[in-house]
Design a protein around this motif. Structure first.
Motif, PDB file in Angstrom:
ATOM      1  N   SER A   1       0.827  -1.205   0.000  1.00 43.32           N
ATOM      2  CA  SER A   1       0.000   0.000   0.000  1.00 43.32           C
ATOM      3  C   SER A   1       0.864   1.259   0.000  1.00 43.32           C
ATOM      4  CB  SER A   1      -0.936   0.006   1.214  1.00 43.32           C
ATOM      5  OG  SER A   1      -1.925  -0.991   1.094  1.00 43.32           O
ATOM      6  N   ARG A   2       1.932   1.248   0.787  1.00 45.19           N
ATOM      7  CA  ARG A   2       2.850   2.393   0.797  1.00 45.19           C
ATOM      8  C   ARG A   2       3.451   2.606  -0.597  1.00 45.19           C
ATOM      9  NH1 ARG A   2       5.153   4.683   5.297  1.00 45.19           N
ATOM     10  NH2 ARG A   2       7.094   4.911   4.132  1.00 45.19           N
ATOM     11  N   PHE A   3       3.874   1.529  -1.215  1.00 46.88           N
ATOM     12  CA  PHE A   3       4.445   1.600  -2.557  1.00 46.88           C
ATOM     13  C   PHE A   3       3.446   2.201  -3.544  1.00 46.88           C
ATOM     14  CE2 PHE A   3       4.507  -0.803  -6.628  1.00 46.88           C
ATOM     15  CZ  PHE A   3       5.627  -0.228  -7.197  1.00 46.88           C
TER      16      PHE A   3
ATOM     17  N   ARG B   1      -2.410  -1.193  -8.967  1.00 46.31           N
ATOM     18  CA  ARG B   1      -3.783  -1.579  -8.651  1.00 46.31           C
ATOM     19  C   ARG B   1      -4.743  -1.369  -9.828  1.00 46.31           C
ATOM     20  NH1 ARG B   1      -3.941   1.554  -2.845  1.00 46.31           N
ATOM     21  NH2 ARG B   1      -2.908  -0.013  -1.574  1.00 46.31           N
ATOM     22  N   PRO B   2      -4.389  -1.822 -11.037  1.00 46.00           N
ATOM     23  CA  PRO B   2      -5.307  -1.653 -12.174  1.00 46.00           C
ATOM     24  C   PRO B   2      -6.587  -2.456 -11.942  1.00 46.00           C
ATOM     25  CG  PRO B   2      -3.563  -3.194 -12.737  1.00 46.00           C
ATOM     26  CD  PRO B   2      -3.191  -2.600 -11.416  1.00 46.00           C
ATOM     27  N   LEU B   3      -7.720  -1.837 -12.166  1.00 49.16           N
ATOM     28  CA  LEU B   3      -9.007  -2.510 -12.007  1.00 49.16           C
ATOM     29  C   LEU B   3      -9.450  -3.022 -13.362  1.00 49.16           C
ATOM     30  CD1 LEU B   3     -11.243  -3.219  -9.956  1.00 49.16           C
ATOM     31  CD2 LEU B   3     -12.416  -1.126 -10.688  1.00 49.16           C
ATOM     32  N   ILE B   4      -9.543  -4.341 -13.485  1.00 55.15           N
ATOM     33  CA  ILE B   4      -9.911  -4.969 -14.753  1.00 55.15           C
ATOM     34  C   ILE B   4     -11.395  -5.312 -14.703  1.00 55.15           C
ATOM     35  CG2 ILE B   4      -9.409  -6.845 -16.356  1.00 55.15           C
ATOM     36  CD1 ILE B   4      -6.652  -7.070 -15.080  1.00 55.15           C
ATOM     37  N   ASN B   5     -12.125  -4.922 -15.719  1.00 54.98           N
ATOM     38  CA  ASN B   5     -13.570  -5.119 -15.741  1.00 54.98           C
ATOM     39  C   ASN B   5     -13.939  -6.589 -15.606  1.00 54.98           C
ATOM     40  OD1 ASN B   5     -13.886  -2.381 -16.114  1.00 54.98           O
ATOM     41  ND2 ASN B   5     -14.187  -2.522 -18.324  1.00 54.98           N
TER      42      ASN B   5
ATOM     43  N   GLU C   1      -9.115  -6.336  -9.008  1.00 52.17           N
ATOM     44  CA  GLU C   1      -7.957  -5.459  -8.899  1.00 52.17           C
ATOM     45  C   GLU C   1      -6.679  -6.281  -8.974  1.00 52.17           C
ATOM     46  OE1 GLU C   1      -7.699  -1.885  -6.050  1.00 52.17           O
ATOM     47  OE2 GLU C   1      -6.410  -3.406  -5.107  1.00 52.17           O
ATOM     48  N   ALA C   2      -5.894  -6.051 -10.024  1.00 48.79           N
ATOM     49  CA  ALA C   2      -4.586  -6.695 -10.132  1.00 48.79           C
ATOM     50  C   ALA C   2      -3.568  -5.850  -9.357  1.00 48.79           C
ATOM     51  CB  ALA C   2      -4.197  -6.838 -11.595  1.00 48.79           C
ATOM     52  N   ASP C   3      -2.298  -6.230  -9.418  1.00 45.21           N
ATOM     53  CA  ASP C   3      -1.291  -5.536  -8.615  1.00 45.21           C
ATOM     54  C   ASP C   3      -0.575  -4.427  -9.384  1.00 45.21           C
ATOM     55  OD1 ASP C   3      -1.869  -6.934  -6.325  1.00 45.21           O
ATOM     56  OD2 ASP C   3      -0.319  -8.448  -6.628  1.00 45.21           O
TER      57      ASP C   3
END
Length: 231
Positions: free
Chosen positions: A59-61, A128-132, A141-143
Motif C-alpha cells: 500500500s505504501r508503494f 492496482r489496475p481494475l480490470i472489468n 484489482e490486479a497488482d
C-alpha cells in the motif's frame, strides 16, 4: 459474483482440462526461471502479522507511485492493509496491536525492494489496475502493470504455485474481454524473498495448454461468461 483470485483457486476441474501442463511448468519455473533481485527479508512468525507487513508495504508503494495520501502515508497504508485483510480471515483476529520496530523495518525493506525493482525497469507503471468483470467473475484489482507486463506481487516465503499462474491468466482473460490494457507478458515479483520471473503470455499459454494466449483467454472468458463450470 466472485473475483479472479477465487476463480483461480476454486475451479480445479476447469484448469485441469484446459491447462493440463500447468504444474509441469510451475516445477520448471521454480527450478530454472527464477531470477534473484535482492537478499531475503525476515518475516514475523505469526501469519497474520506477516500478511499485515506485506500488505502495508505494498500500500505504501502504491501510494508513493500515485502520489496520493503522502502526508499521512503511514496511517493510510496501514488502514488500507487492514481493510484488505479482514475479509480474508476465517476467524476474527487482532490487527490492532501496533507495528513493532522489527515489523516497521520489514515494511521499509519490502517497500524499498518494490521501488527499486520497478524503477530499474524504467517503464510506465499502473498500480492496482481494475480490470472489468465478465460473467460471474466481478471486476478484479490486479497488482501492477509495468509496460506490457502484468505483475502479481507475492511477498511470501514459499515457492511460486500454480494458483499464482491461474490468477494471472484469469486477469488476462478478463482483460482480453474488456480490451483495457496491452498485456503481453505475465510476471511475479516476491519483494520479501527478492526473486522474480517474467514470461511471454503466448509462450506460457502454449506450454500449459497447447493453445495460443488468445485461444486460452477466450476459453476462460467464454466459460466465466456462460457460467458453465464445475469445481
Amino acid at each position: 459474483m466472485i473475483d479472479a483470485s477465487s476463480f483461480a483457486n476454486l475451479h480445479n476441474s476447469f484448469w485441469t482440462s484446459h491447462a493440463p501442463s500447468l504444474e509441469r511448468f510451475v516445477r520448471r519455473l521454480n527450478l530454472e526461471l527464477i531470477q534473484r533481485w535482492s537478499p531475503p527479508i525476515n518475516k514475523p512468525p505469526e501469519k497474520i502479522r506477516a500478511a499485515l507487513v506485506s500488505e502495508t508495504a505494498f500500500s505504501r508503494f502504491c501510494n508513493l507511485v500515485s502520489l496520493t495520501n503522502l502526508e499521512k502515508i503511514e496511517e493510510i497504508s496501514l488502514l488500507e492493509a487492514k481493510k484488505k485483510l479482514l475479509p480474508l480471515m476465517g476467524e476474527e483476529q487482532d490487527l490492532t496491536a501496533p507495528l513493532s520496530l522489527a515489523e516497521q523495518d520489514q515494511i521499509k525493506g519490502i517497500e524499498k525492494n518494490l521501488i527499486s525493482f520497478f524503477r530499474q525497469r524504467g517503464e510506465e507503471m499502473i498500480t492496482r489496475p481494475l480490470i472489468n468483470g465478465c460473467g460471474y467473475v466481478d471486476a478484479s484489482e490486479a497488482d501492477v502493470i509495468s509496460g506490457v507486463s502484468l505483475f502479481e506481487i507475492k511477498a511470501v516465503d514459499r515457492s511460486f504455485k500454480g494458483t499464482d499462474i491461474k490468477q494471472l491468466i484469469t486477469y488476462c482473460a478478463l482483460n482480453h474481454a474488456s480490451r483495457q490494457f496491452d498485456i503481453q507478458d505475465i510476471a511475479i515479483f516476491n519483494p520479501r524473498q527478492g526473486i522474480w520471473f517474467q514470461v511471454n503470455l503466448d509462450n506460457i499459454a502454449r506450454e500449459i495448454s497447447g493453445q495460443s494466449a488468445q485461444e486460452l483467454c477466450e476459453r476462460v472468458a467464454l466459460t466465466i461468461c456462460s457460467g458453465d463450470i464445475s469445481r
